[in-house]
Enzyme design. Structure first.
Site, short mmCIF file in Angstrom:
data_model
loop_
_atom_site.label_atom_id
_atom_site.label_comp_id
_atom_site.label_asym_id
_atom_site.label_seq_id
_atom_site.Cartn_x
_atom_site.Cartn_y
_atom_site.Cartn_z
N LYS A 122 0.81 -1.22 0.00
CA LYS A 122 0.00 0.00 0.00
C LYS A 122 0.84 1.27 0.00
O LYS A 122 0.41 2.29 -0.51
CB LYS A 122 -0.95 0.02 1.21
N LYS A 206 -7.23 -9.80 -8.32
CA LYS A 206 -8.38 -9.88 -7.44
C LYS A 206 -9.46 -8.89 -7.87
O LYS A 206 -9.13 -7.78 -8.31
CB LYS A 206 -7.87 -9.53 -6.03
N LYS A 209 -12.44 -2.84 -5.89
CA LYS A 209 -13.17 -1.59 -6.11
C LYS A 209 -12.27 -0.53 -6.73
O LYS A 209 -12.75 0.45 -7.26
CB LYS A 209 -13.83 -1.09 -4.82
#
Ligand code: TRP
Length: 345
Positions: A122, A206, A209
């Site tokens: 991240k 994956k 969103k």
């Protein structure tokens, strides 16, 4: 990490999990999280929160955050969670999470956090520009869990490392303060790799969103037409479905669609293959589209009804925050006593 045996925790079983309020929910969240929570609500006391404290580890527009929190709560309800059974609440409304996180920040070691792969992903190339909160995110997660002394945590495969850290924190706290068994060594109810829903455009990524292509995912707010069209457009290979499950190896898109069919129908991949093996996608995709619409359209409809009634959602969240605090506050109070913080005599 610490590995001394700790006498077992003997308190009640409890389930805790959370979903971050950062964008619309999709099929992957539904199959990987919401549907599982619904199954647990009849088996255990469940504490299911909207992880707004975790969301602000990266910038969130203050004008949107509360509505995004309501959206996740609405999705919990639309998926079938019953607020009379499960406790549904915003994480930030239960102060115990933040307070316990601070104490755990002083228990966890820098070396443990340095190993967390999700932070590395991240924070990317610019670690020094990440918030400190993003770094210590897994410690807050441990506090979320242990503020309820939760014994079971349903999460995806990507959270395995954070659960190991939670156990390490519990064990080090129990050892350092000589309070064996005070915090449980929480077990993950990890949705296996099979339960992981991949992008409809790329069987190796994956479903997410944050994927720029809306065709890569089925959103819980999609209409039946959207759903059918996304299934029709889903990437596949030119071969018919294999006659055996082993034949899915090396065919990530086919494997994903078979897995999704199975998860929606409550069947194993082998059962799906027994039904559709040898058939082409021209047969399989319409069947999958019908199934997806029949499962997701009622969820989407219910979601829209809840979103149209924010007052109802707010009542659920307020009541949930009170019930969650009633369990977590005494545990954090006891933790404060163990640590030795001042209290009036
Ligand atoms: N980190 C989890 C995720 O991204 C969300 C989460 C936060 C969570 N706190 C938690 C999950 C506590 C389980 C228990 O999926």
């Amino acid at each position: 990490m610490t590995d001394q045996p700790t006498p077992a925790y003997t308190g009640p079983e409890r389930v805790v999990s959370g979903v971050q309020p950062s964008g619309a929910l999709h099929l992957g969240n539904y199959l990987g999280a919401l549907k599982k929570f619904v199954a647990y609500q009849d088996q255990y006391p469940c504490f299911l929160f909207v992880a707004d404290l975790h969301a602000v580890t990266v910038w969130q527009d203050p004008k949107l955050l509360a509505d995004q929190t309501r959206e996740i709560a609405a999705a919990y309800l639309a998926a079938g969670l019953d607020p009379k059974k499960a406790v549904i609440f915003p994480q930030s409304a239960v102060r115990a999470h933040s307070e316990l996180a601070w104490i755990f920040n002083c228990v966890a070691r820098l070396g443990w956090l340095d190993r967390m792969t999700q932070f590395k992903e991240k924070s990317g190339k610019h670690k020094e520009r990440s918030s400190v909160g993003l770094y210590t995110y897994p410690v807050l997660q441990a506090a979320d869990i242990l503020a309820y002394r939760a014994t079971k945590v349903p999460v995806g495969e990507d959270q395995r490392q954070h659960l190991e850290l939670t156990r390490d924190i519990a064990q080090k706290f129990n050892n350092d303060f000589e309070t064996p068994g005070f915090f449980p060594l929480t077990e993950g109810l990890i949705a296996g790799p099979g339960a992981r829903v991949m992008s409809l455009r790329d069987g190796a990524a994956k479903m997410s969103k944050s994927d720029p292509s809306d065709n890569s995912r089925i959103n819980l707010t999609d209409t039946p037409d959207d759903i059918a069209q996304k299934v029709r457009k889903a990437k596949t290979d030119p071969e018919p479905l294999p006659e055996t499950e082993e034949g899915l190896a090396g065919r990530p898109e086919a494997d994903n669609l078979v897995g999704v069919y199975g998860a929606l129908a409550g069947k194993t991949k082998a059962e799906v293959i027994a039904e559709f093996g040898g058939k082409g996608f021209g047969t399989f995709k319409p069947a999958l589209a019908d199934l997806a619409v029949s499962v997701l359209a009622p969820v989407g409809e219910s979601l829209r009804r809840y979103l149209a009634d924010p007052g109802e959602i707010d009542r659920v969240l307020k009541d949930g925050a009170e019930r969650a605090s009633a369990v977590a506050d005494p545990i954090v109070e006891e933790t404060r006593r163990i640590v030795g913080f001042w209290r009036p005599n």
